[in-house]
Design a protein around this motif. Sequence first.
Motif, PDB file in Angstrom:
ATOM      1  N   GLN A  74      37.537  -6.712  26.884  1.00 25.57           N
ATOM      2  CA  GLN A  74      36.296  -6.035  27.247  1.00 25.57           C
ATOM      3  C   GLN A  74      36.370  -4.565  26.853  1.00 25.57           C
ATOM      4  O   GLN A  74      37.265  -3.851  27.284  1.00 25.57           O
ATOM      5  CB  GLN A  74      36.044  -6.167  28.752  1.00 25.57           C
ATOM      6  N   GLN A  75      35.418  -4.123  26.069  1.00 23.31           N
ATOM      7  CA  GLN A  75      35.409  -2.739  25.611  1.00 23.31           C
ATOM      8  C   GLN A  75      34.018  -2.149  25.757  1.00 23.31           C
ATOM      9  O   GLN A  75      33.020  -2.868  25.850  1.00 23.31           O
ATOM     10  CB  GLN A  75      35.863  -2.656  24.152  1.00 23.31           C
ATOM     11  N   GLY A  76      33.953  -0.815  25.773  1.00 21.83           N
ATOM     12  CA  GLY A  76      32.674  -0.137  25.932  1.00 21.83           C
ATOM     13  C   GLY A  76      32.335   0.050  27.392  1.00 21.83           C
ATOM     14  O   GLY A  76      33.084  -0.327  28.301  1.00 21.83           O
ATOM     15  N   TYR A  77      31.198   0.662  27.642  1.00 18.38           N
ATOM     16  CA  TYR A  77      30.740   0.896  29.013  1.00 18.38           C
ATOM     17  C   TYR A  77      30.522  -0.440  29.704  1.00 18.38           C
ATOM     18  O   TYR A  77      29.799  -1.302  29.191  1.00 18.38           O
ATOM     19  CB  TYR A  77      29.458   1.719  29.008  1.00 18.38           C
ATOM     20  N   ALA A  78      31.135  -0.637  30.855  1.00 20.11           N
ATOM     21  CA  ALA A  78      31.074  -1.927  31.544  1.00 20.11           C
ATOM     22  C   ALA A  78      29.711  -2.122  32.208  1.00 20.11           C
ATOM     23  O   ALA A  78      29.239  -1.271  32.958  1.00 20.11           O
ATOM     24  CB  ALA A  78      32.176  -2.008  32.588  1.00 20.11           C
ATOM     25  N   THR A  79      29.063  -3.254  31.916  1.00 15.49           N
ATOM     26  CA  THR A  79      27.797  -3.614  32.539  1.00 15.49           C
ATOM     27  C   THR A  79      27.848  -5.080  32.953  1.00 15.49           C
ATOM     28  O   THR A  79      28.685  -5.845  32.462  1.00 15.49           O
ATOM     29  CB  THR A  79      26.618  -3.417  31.565  1.00 15.49           C
ATOM     30  N   PRO A  80      26.957  -5.521  33.853  1.00 18.99           N
ATOM     31  CA  PRO A  80      26.919  -6.941  34.214  1.00 18.99           C
ATOM     32  C   PRO A  80      26.571  -7.810  33.017  1.00 18.99           C
ATOM     33  O   PRO A  80      25.854  -7.397  32.104  1.00 18.99           O
ATOM     34  CB  PRO A  80      25.811  -7.005  35.270  1.00 18.99           C
ATOM     35  N   LYS A  81      27.084  -9.032  33.036  1.00 20.09           N
ATOM     36  CA  LYS A  81      26.708 -10.024  32.032  1.00 20.09           C
ATOM     37  C   LYS A  81      25.349 -10.624  32.415  1.00 20.09           C
ATOM     38  O   LYS A  81      24.945 -10.551  33.573  1.00 20.09           O
ATOM     39  CB  LYS A  81      27.778 -11.103  31.921  1.00 20.09           C
ATOM     40  N   VAL A  82      24.659 -11.220  31.436  1.00 17.62           N
ATOM     41  CA  VAL A  82      23.318 -11.744  31.671  1.00 17.62           C
ATOM     42  C   VAL A  82      23.288 -13.253  31.422  1.00 17.62           C
ATOM     43  O   VAL A  82      23.610 -13.717  30.326  1.00 17.62           O
ATOM     44  CB  VAL A  82      22.280 -11.045  30.768  1.00 17.62           C
ATOM     45  N   ASP A  83      22.904 -13.998  32.462  1.00 11.75           N
ATOM     46  CA  ASP A  83      22.756 -15.450  32.386  1.00 11.75           C
ATOM     47  C   ASP A  83      21.268 -15.781  32.492  1.00 11.75           C
ATOM     48  O   ASP A  83      20.578 -15.269  33.376  1.00 11.75           O
ATOM     49  CB  ASP A  83      23.529 -16.099  33.531  1.00 11.75           C
ATOM     50  N   THR A  84      20.753 -16.588  31.573  1.00  7.96           N
ATOM     51  CA  THR A  84      19.342 -16.972  31.612  1.00  7.96           C
ATOM     52  C   THR A  84      19.213 -18.436  31.991  1.00  7.96           C
ATOM     53  O   THR A  84      19.985 -19.281  31.524  1.00  7.96           O
ATOM     54  CB  THR A  84      18.655 -16.731  30.254  1.00  7.96           C
ATOM     55  N   ARG A  85      18.232 -18.746  32.842  1.00  7.77           N
ATOM     56  CA  ARG A  85      17.981 -20.125  33.283  1.00  7.77           C
ATOM     57  C   ARG A  85      16.493 -20.420  33.210  1.00  7.77           C
ATOM     58  O   ARG A  85      15.662 -19.524  33.383  1.00  7.77           O
ATOM     59  CB  ARG A  85      18.479 -20.326  34.719  1.00  7.77           C
ATOM     60  N   ALA A  86      16.143 -21.687  32.965  1.00  5.38           N
ATOM     61  CA  ALA A  86      14.755 -22.088  32.783  1.00  5.38           C
ATOM     62  C   ALA A  86      14.324 -23.083  33.846  1.00  5.38           C
ATOM     63  O   ALA A  86      15.034 -24.051  34.134  1.00  5.38           O
ATOM     64  CB  ALA A  86      14.559 -22.699  31.397  1.00  5.38           C
ATOM     65  N   VAL A  87      13.156 -22.851  34.411  1.00  4.42           N
ATOM     66  CA  VAL A  87      12.478 -23.838  35.241  1.00  4.42           C
ATOM     67  C   VAL A  87      11.414 -24.497  34.373  1.00  4.42           C
ATOM     68  O   VAL A  87      10.458 -23.845  33.942  1.00  4.42           O
ATOM     69  CB  VAL A  87      11.838 -23.189  36.485  1.00  4.42           C
ATOM     70  N   VAL A  88      11.608 -25.790  34.092  1.00  6.80           N
ATOM     71  CA  VAL A  88      10.663 -26.565  33.292  1.00  6.80           C
ATOM     72  C   VAL A  88      10.174 -27.719  34.163  1.00  6.80           C
ATOM     73  O   VAL A  88      10.985 -28.505  34.657  1.00  6.80           O
ATOM     74  CB  VAL A  88      11.320 -27.106  32.009  1.00  6.80           C
ATOM     75  N   LEU A  89       8.858 -27.814  34.339  1.00  4.40           N
ATOM     76  CA  LEU A  89       8.287 -28.839  35.211  1.00  4.40           C
ATOM     77  C   LEU A  89       7.506 -29.871  34.403  1.00  4.40           C
ATOM     78  O   LEU A  89       6.836 -29.533  33.428  1.00  4.40           O
ATOM     79  CB  LEU A  89       7.363 -28.195  36.245  1.00  4.40           C
ATOM     80  N   ARG A  90       7.626 -31.121  34.830  1.00  3.75           N
ATOM     81  CA  ARG A  90       6.851 -32.215  34.240  1.00  3.75           C
ATOM     82  C   ARG A  90       6.381 -33.111  35.374  1.00  3.75           C
ATOM     83  O   ARG A  90       7.183 -33.732  36.066  1.00  3.75           O
ATOM     84  CB  ARG A  90       7.702 -33.013  33.250  1.00  3.75           C
ATOM     85  N   GLU A  91       5.056 -33.117  35.601  1.00  2.00           N
ATOM     86  CA  GLU A  91       4.466 -33.910  36.682  1.00  2.00           C
ATOM     87  C   GLU A  91       5.133 -33.606  38.019  1.00  2.00           C
ATOM     88  O   GLU A  91       5.441 -34.507  38.809  1.00  2.00           O
ATOM     89  CB  GLU A  91       4.555 -35.404  36.353  1.00  2.00           C
TER      90      GLU A  91
END
Length: 217
Positions: A74-91
């Motif tokens: 890990q290098q550079g200014y430390a920041t939180p990691k980013v996790d993306t999640r999807a809500v997909v609805l069908r009926e």
Amino acid sequence: MSSNDIKDDQGNTAELSLIALGQKLQAMAQTGLTFTKDRYDIERYTELRDIAAQFMAQQFSADKLHFAEEFIKQQGYATPKVDTRAVVLREGKILMVKEADDKLWSLPGGWADVGDRPSDAVCREVVEETGLVVRVERLLGVWDRNLHGHPPYPWHVYKLIFFCKELGGTLQLSEDSLDIDFFDPQKLPPLSLTRIVPIEIESSLDIIKNNKETWFD
């Protein structure tokens, strides 16, 4: 509120967990090594990084060398990691993926890559994991992983949960998924808690149903 305080789901102030303290130690060492030019400070921050690795190894009952090697990367200014999640609805049912590594279920998603827009990242993850093509409709929430009952994790993570509209494609498994299906929100399968917890799903569905404002920590 002091720098070592956080708030839980009820808004109550609480001390940082030991894992969160370890995350802060690692981040301080990483950021310090990024900017300092003084050789004595370099020695101090390197020692602090080693202490953070030892501390985390104790919390996870794991080999210190594993954490030491990961922290060095890990290098550079430390920041939180980013996790993306999807809500997909069908009926009225919600799309879930059975993860290959723990054989438990999660909303489709994963790490955002450098250069991605968050909306592009989550759409890419959905098509890679499920075969479905989607479009982001809105951001449902920005969640601090440390605050909502996820199992301990070495890295501080922000979770971005999006409401996505299904556009096309067909359901198909990937290397990382064992199964894919749509579930009644009241009858969800066993969740991969390292990725998603019930409160995040429940709140996201409530925001969609009642057109509430985006959740954020």
